[in-house]
Design an enzyme around this catalytic site. Structure first.
Site, PDB file in Angstrom:
ATOM      1  N   THR A 159     -20.357  -0.813   0.788  1.00 14.87           N
ATOM      2  CA  THR A 159     -19.525  -1.362   1.711  1.00 14.87           C
ATOM      3  C   THR A 159     -19.834  -0.497   2.770  1.00 14.87           C
ATOM      4  O   THR A 159     -18.900   0.513   2.811  1.00 14.87           O
ATOM      5  CB  THR A 159     -18.705  -2.068   1.502  1.00 14.87           C
ATOM      6  OG1 THR A 159     -18.998  -3.490   0.589  1.00 14.87           O
ATOM      7  CG2 THR A 159     -18.120  -3.694   1.649  1.00 14.87           C
TER       8      THR A 159
ATOM      9  N   TYR B 235     -13.019   7.525 -12.274  1.00 16.90           N
ATOM     10  CA  TYR B 235     -12.780   6.028 -11.146  1.00 16.90           C
ATOM     11  C   TYR B 235     -14.162   5.122 -12.331  1.00 16.90           C
ATOM     12  O   TYR B 235     -13.163   3.852 -12.698  1.00 16.90           O
ATOM     13  CB  TYR B 235     -13.930   5.804  -9.939  1.00 16.90           C
ATOM     14  CG  TYR B 235     -13.789   4.630  -9.090  1.00 16.90           C
ATOM     15  CD1 TYR B 235     -12.648   4.337  -8.636  1.00 16.90           C
ATOM     16  CD2 TYR B 235     -15.031   4.566  -8.556  1.00 16.90           C
ATOM     17  CE1 TYR B 235     -13.192   3.423  -7.240  1.00 16.90           C
ATOM     18  CE2 TYR B 235     -15.240   2.835  -7.934  1.00 16.90           C
ATOM     19  CZ  TYR B 235     -14.503   2.838  -7.382  1.00 16.90           C
ATOM     20  OH  TYR B 235     -14.026   1.737  -6.283  1.00 16.90           O
TER      21      TYR B 235
ATOM     22  N   ASN C  57      -0.017  -3.914 -14.268  1.00 18.52           N
ATOM     23  CA  ASN C  57       1.595  -4.799 -13.513  1.00 18.52           C
ATOM     24  C   ASN C  57       1.554  -5.306 -12.200  1.00 18.52           C
ATOM     25  O   ASN C  57       1.653  -6.650 -12.672  1.00 18.52           O
ATOM     26  CB  ASN C  57       2.078  -2.799 -12.180  1.00 18.52           C
ATOM     27  CG  ASN C  57       2.350  -1.778 -13.666  1.00 18.52           C
ATOM     28  OD1 ASN C  57       2.976  -2.361 -14.773  1.00 18.52           O
ATOM     29  ND2 ASN C  57       2.961  -0.960 -12.532  1.00 18.52           N
TER      30      ASN C  57
ATOM     31  N   TYR D 112      -5.795 -10.126 -20.384  1.00 12.76           N
ATOM     32  CA  TYR D 112      -4.841 -10.543 -20.021  1.00 12.76           C
ATOM     33  C   TYR D 112      -5.171 -12.217 -20.839  1.00 12.76           C
ATOM     34  O   TYR D 112      -4.041 -13.320 -20.362  1.00 12.76           O
ATOM     35  CB  TYR D 112      -4.424 -10.434 -18.753  1.00 12.76           C
ATOM     36  CG  TYR D 112      -3.451  -9.248 -19.151  1.00 12.76           C
ATOM     37  CD1 TYR D 112      -3.299  -7.904 -19.559  1.00 12.76           C
ATOM     38  CD2 TYR D 112      -1.928  -9.588 -19.077  1.00 12.76           C
ATOM     39  CE1 TYR D 112      -2.653  -6.865 -20.214  1.00 12.76           C
ATOM     40  CE2 TYR D 112      -0.279  -8.223 -18.810  1.00 12.76           C
ATOM     41  CZ  TYR D 112      -1.421  -7.450 -19.432  1.00 12.76           C
ATOM     42  OH  TYR D 112       0.112  -6.331 -19.438  1.00 12.76           O
TER      43      TYR D 112
ATOM     44  N   ARG E 163     -17.567   8.966   2.598  1.00 10.40           N
ATOM     45  CA  ARG E 163     -19.090   7.856   2.325  1.00 10.40           C
ATOM     46  C   ARG E 163     -20.336   8.512   3.123  1.00 10.40           C
ATOM     47  O   ARG E 163     -19.376   9.066   3.813  1.00 10.40           O
ATOM     48  CB  ARG E 163     -18.560   6.472   1.168  1.00 10.40           C
ATOM     49  CG  ARG E 163     -17.764   6.374   0.225  1.00 10.40           C
ATOM     50  CD  ARG E 163     -17.734   4.759  -0.065  1.00 10.40           C
ATOM     51  NE  ARG E 163     -16.220   4.636   0.778  1.00 10.40           N
ATOM     52  CZ  ARG E 163     -15.631   3.837   0.757  1.00 10.40           C
ATOM     53  NH1 ARG E 163     -15.871   2.708  -0.088  1.00 10.40           N
ATOM     54  NH2 ARG E 163     -14.673   3.832   1.282  1.00 10.40           N
TER      55      ARG E 163
ATOM     56  N   ASP F 219       0.881  -1.293   0.046  1.00 10.70           N
ATOM     57  CA  ASP F 219       0.337   0.206  -0.035  1.00 10.70           C
ATOM     58  C   ASP F 219       1.194   0.630   0.415  1.00 10.70           C
ATOM     59  O   ASP F 219       1.590   1.269   0.330  1.00 10.70           O
ATOM     60  CB  ASP F 219      -0.852   0.232   0.695  1.00 10.70           C
ATOM     61  CG  ASP F 219      -2.524   0.750   1.305  1.00 10.70           C
ATOM     62  OD1 ASP F 219      -3.482   0.240   1.391  1.00 10.70           O
ATOM     63  OD2 ASP F 219      -1.860   2.104   0.793  1.00 10.70           O
TER      64      ASP F 219
ATOM     65  N   LYS G 291     -12.106   1.845 -13.892  1.00  7.34           N
ATOM     66  CA  LYS G 291     -12.469  -0.061 -13.316  1.00  7.34           C
ATOM     67  C   LYS G 291     -12.669  -0.198 -14.607  1.00  7.34           C
ATOM     68  O   LYS G 291     -13.009  -1.909 -14.799  1.00  7.34           O
ATOM     69  CB  LYS G 291     -13.804   0.636 -12.090  1.00  7.34           C
ATOM     70  CG  LYS G 291     -13.408   1.027 -11.326  1.00  7.34           C
ATOM     71  CD  LYS G 291     -12.289  -0.038  -9.930  1.00  7.34           C
ATOM     72  CE  LYS G 291     -11.912   0.129  -8.613  1.00  7.34           C
ATOM     73  NZ  LYS G 291     -11.192  -0.479  -7.835  1.00  7.34           N
TER      74      LYS G 291
ATOM     75  N   VAL H  97       0.721   1.278  -6.935  1.00  7.75           N
ATOM     76  CA  VAL H  97       1.258  -0.395  -7.947  1.00  7.75           C
ATOM     77  C   VAL H  97       1.267   0.372  -9.048  1.00  7.75           C
ATOM     78  O   VAL H  97       1.891  -0.644 -10.448  1.00  7.75           O
ATOM     79  CB  VAL H  97      -0.631  -0.828  -7.895  1.00  7.75           C
ATOM     80  CG1 VAL H  97      -0.784  -1.511  -6.610  1.00  7.75           C
ATOM     81  CG2 VAL H  97      -1.707   0.163  -7.823  1.00  7.75           C
TER      82      VAL H  97
HETATM   83  N1  UDP Z   1     -24.481  11.320   0.150  1.00  5.94           N
HETATM   84  C1  UDP Z   1     -25.655  11.904   0.738  1.00  5.94           C
HETATM   85  N2  UDP Z   1     -24.344  12.770   2.107  1.00  5.94           N
HETATM   86  C2  UDP Z   1     -23.014  12.625   2.906  1.00  5.94           C
HETATM   87  C3  UDP Z   1     -21.963  11.902   1.635  1.00  5.94           C
HETATM   88  C4  UDP Z   1     -23.191  10.775   0.567  1.00  5.94           C
HETATM   89  O1  UDP Z   1     -26.278  12.313   1.213  1.00  5.94           O
HETATM   90  O2  UDP Z   1     -22.395  12.912   3.174  1.00  5.94           O
HETATM   91  C5  UDP Z   1     -25.223  10.914  -1.229  1.00  5.94           C
HETATM   92  C6  UDP Z   1     -24.467  10.228  -2.578  1.00  5.94           C
HETATM   93  O3  UDP Z   1     -24.937  11.812  -3.120  1.00  5.94           O
HETATM   94  C7  UDP Z   1     -24.739   8.855  -2.664  1.00  5.94           C
HETATM   95  C8  UDP Z   1     -25.048   8.636  -2.062  1.00  5.94           C
HETATM   96  O4  UDP Z   1     -25.512   9.176  -0.067  1.00  5.94           O
HETATM   97  O5  UDP Z   1     -26.316   9.632  -3.767  1.00  5.94           O
HETATM   98  C9  UDP Z   1     -24.141   7.404  -2.045  1.00  5.94           C
HETATM   99  O6  UDP Z   1     -22.841   8.093  -1.035  1.00  5.94           O
HETATM  100  P1  UDP Z   1     -21.400   7.651  -1.609  1.00  5.94           P
HETATM  101  O7  UDP Z   1     -20.350   8.601  -1.579  1.00  5.94           O
HETATM  102  O8  UDP Z   1     -21.097   7.317  -0.235  1.00  5.94           O
HETATM  103  O9  UDP Z   1     -21.122   6.735  -2.341  1.00  5.94           O
HETATM  104  P2  UDP Z   1     -21.550   6.141  -4.050  1.00  5.94           P
HETATM  105  O10 UDP Z   1     -22.252   4.966  -3.896  1.00  5.94           O
HETATM  106  O11 UDP Z   1     -21.942   7.813  -4.243  1.00  5.94           O
HETATM  107  O12 UDP Z   1     -20.162   6.054  -4.443  1.00  5.94           O
END
Ligand code: UDP
Length: 319
Positions: free
Chosen positions: A178, A148, A102, A162, A189, A32, A152, A58
């Site tokens: 998660t 992202y 890699n 590969y 999140r 990491d 991905k 990485v």
């Molecule tokens: N969200 C929210 N308040 C926060 C953070 C996220 O309302 O403080 C909302 C965001 O707009 C999305 C959902 O919660 O609709 C999940 O967001 P997260 O960033 O956890 O992950 P995502 O599934 O969007 O990648």
């Protein structure tokens, strides 16, 4: 004893995976660069004889290629919260694309099986609900999330190329939202934000009208699914969805968190960020059939464990 490399092993998911593999008696090499990963997540593992930590990136072949005699590689290396992966979007794409090239080269050199941590974000803002693996997605290639999402997606395509061109032994999982222990309080999140805000009795900020949905999986369930996938039939490459199909609006989540923390927080609303998916829920029929896996921890139970964890994190921060 298997020798297992976990790239991104000090992050939220990576560190939970390392812990489980160490407990199972495998030799675990955690790699990491601590971009979003944290030493704190692996501190308790450092004293174990079957665990070692290597600080490296990485995207740098020379850092990775020092590692020898590996049987399995898990690639969890990538910032995963929208807040973190949008801080340097070009770096995010490089980690996804150069990182997997890699690691695939390293897998071939060692004749190791490689498992890629892919994501429900490959479906973008989905037009099919719930999302099944055969759905090809609805991704904006030039939006704020594309570093992202597209990173991905390219990684998935490289895994299969590969395999077809060089017989790489591959496995792909698509991870749905998660949460749980080892998440950083500043992760960004929704689950960590809401719990930390509620514990501090601060306003809980919902983006948009709060009617968007997500399906939340507790981390230990996900880790069990990941290990099942790695050790499944060699001819089963996936991609396979791993997540908890329970679907909730962000308003429901906020209300649950306020209730479980007994908080005085008020809910406030802010503008919805670009390309935020309106609905998300995994179809996990394939995981049930091929891996005999399904989550066992429901949202209330997982939130209770997470609330206790974040309480301790907040105490640690004050010390
Ligand atoms: N969200 C929210 N308040 C926060 C953070 C996220 O309302 O403080 C909302 C965001 O707009 C999305 C959902 O919660 O609709 C999940 O967001 P997260 O960033 O956890 O992950 P995502 O599934 O969007 O990648």
């Amino acid at each position: 004893m298997k020798r297992i490399l976990v790239a991104g092993g000090a992050g939220f998911l990576g560190s939970n995976l390392c812990k489980k593999l160490v407990e199972c008696g495998d030799y675990v090499i955690c790699f990491d660069n601590l971009y979003t990963g944290r030493r704190k997540n692996i501190r308790c593992l450092l004293k174990e004889e079957n665990f070692e930590f290597i600080e490296g990136d990485v995207t740098k072949k020379e850092d990775l290629f020092k590692i020898k005699d590996i049987d399995q590689i898990y690639n969890a290396a990538c910032p995963a919260s929208p807040y973190a992966y949008q801080k340097s979007p070009t770096y995010t794409t490089k980690v996804c694309v150069i990182g997997i090239i890699n690691l695939l080269e390293l897998a071939l050199k060692n004749d190791a099986t490689i498992l890629q941590f892919s994501t429900s974000e490959v479906y973008g803002d989905p037009c099919v609900h719930p999302q099944i693996e055969t759905y090809k997605g609805n991704v904006n290639p030039i939006g704020v999330r594309s570093c992202y999402d597209e990173g991905k997606r390219v990684a998935e395509s490289l895994m299969f190329d590969y395999n077809r061109e060089f017989n790489a032994k591959i496995k792909i999982i698509r991870i749905f939202n998660t949460y749980g222990i080892n998440m950083d309080i500043n992760d960004g999140r929704v689950v960590s934000n809401f719990i930390v805000e509620a514990l501090l009795n601060k306003n809980i900020t919902i983006f948009g009208d709060g009617k968007q949905t997500r399906s939340f999986c507790y981390v230990s369930d996900l880790i069990d699914g990941i290990i099942c996938m790695m050790n499944s039939d060699a001819n089963f490459y996936g991609p396979v969805n791993l997540g908890n199909p329970g679907e909730f609006t962000m308003l429901e989540l906020a209300e649950k968190v306020i209730k479980l923390t007994n908080s005085k927080s008020k809910i406030i609303y802010r503008e919805l960020p670009g390309d935020d998916p309106a609905k998300r829920k995994p179809d996990i029929s394939l995981a049930k059939e091929k891996l005999n896996w399904e989550p066992v921890i429901d949202l209330d139970e997982g939130l209770k464990i997470s609330i206790e964890y974040f309480k301790n994190e907040l105490v640690d921060r004050k010390i």
